[in-house]
Write an enzyme that holds these catalytic residues in place. Structure first.
Site, PDB file in Angstrom:
ATOM      1  N   ARG A   1      -0.374  -5.641   4.916  1.00  0.00           N
ATOM      2  CA  ARG A   1       0.185  -5.081   3.688  1.00  0.00           C
ATOM      3  C   ARG A   1       1.445  -4.317   4.065  1.00  0.00           C
ATOM      4  NH1 ARG A   1      -4.865  -1.562   1.643  1.00  0.00           N
ATOM      5  NH2 ARG A   1      -4.481  -0.782   3.748  1.00  0.00           N
TER       6      ARG A   1
ATOM      7  N   GLU B   1     -11.279   4.984  -5.965  1.00  0.00           N
ATOM      8  CA  GLU B   1     -11.524   3.540  -5.890  1.00  0.00           C
ATOM      9  C   GLU B   1     -12.064   2.974  -7.196  1.00  0.00           C
ATOM     10  OE1 GLU B   1     -10.572   1.655  -3.264  1.00  0.00           O
ATOM     11  OE2 GLU B   1      -9.798   3.556  -2.475  1.00  0.00           O
TER      12      GLU B   1
ATOM     13  N   ARG C   1       0.874  -1.184   0.000  1.00  0.00           N
ATOM     14  CA  ARG C   1       0.000   0.000   0.000  1.00  0.00           C
ATOM     15  C   ARG C   1       0.900   1.219   0.000  1.00  0.00           C
ATOM     16  NH1 ARG C   1      -2.667   3.930  -0.115  1.00  0.00           N
ATOM     17  NH2 ARG C   1      -4.815   4.256   0.539  1.00  0.00           N
TER      18      ARG C   1
END
Length: 189
Positions: A134, A91, A83
């Site tokens: 992540r 999005e 990320r």
């Protein structure tokens, strides 16, 4: 008693130096200088090598493009989601939802930067992962920070600033201000 007040003409030297004599002291001095110079030279090289090893440890390759601010990279022998720190891209619609405006452009720009790069590296801040396991990183395509490029082009906003992971917040905020002034991407509406 007359001898007590008489000055001592002999130099007071430690016994071990006195035994070496002048030639011995010169040899020791030269050895000391040589060792110091040798250590300084090789300590500098070790620092350079460890920096090179650190950066080569952070070289990644793309496994899968997820969206504008998340990429699955091959990293240290395995694949992991990364990320991008301090940014948020619009999005991409999932499960039949529509894409946010500029989501596809952000995705394609990230893909373009990474796919055209000769070398992709990642830089971590203080915390290496998030609650979703992540990796959190600043991503570089041939030395250019992708996080910053996306913000500067109006394809990402500065978001999710969570100290202590805020090393480049000022740089990214400056890039965002530039994008706003130029009315590009998400700032054009």
């Amino acid at each position: 008693m007359a001898n007590e007040n008489k000055p001592n003409n002999k130099l007071i030297r430690p016994r071990h130096l006195k035994k070496l004599g002048i030639p011995g002291m010169i040899v020791i001095l030269l050895l000391f200088i040589g060792v110091t110079v040798y250590n300084d030279n090789f300590a500098g090289n070790d620092d350079e090598n460890s920096s090179a090893e650190t950066s080569s440890d952070n070289v990644v390759t793309v496994d899968q493009h997820i969206d504008g601010d998340t990429t699955r990279f091959n990293y240290q022998g395995d694949t992991h989601n990364f990320r991008y720190l301090i940014i948020n891209t619009p999005e991409i619609g999932r499960d039949g939802d529509e894409d946010d405006p500029y989501a596809q452009e952000a995705f394609e720009r990230t893909q373009e930067l990474l796919d055209n790069a000769q070398e992709i590296t990642v830089e971590f801040d203080e915390e290496k992962t998030d609650q979703y396991d992540r990796y959190l990183a600043y991503v570089y395509a041939d030395g250019e920070m992708v996080n910053e490029t996306l913000v500067r082009e109006g394809l990402a906003t500065v978001d999710y600033v969570h100290p202590p992971n805020d090393k480049y917040e000022d740089i990214l905020r400056d890039a965002e201000e530039e994008a706003k002034q130029n009315q590009v991407g998400v700032w054009s509406e």
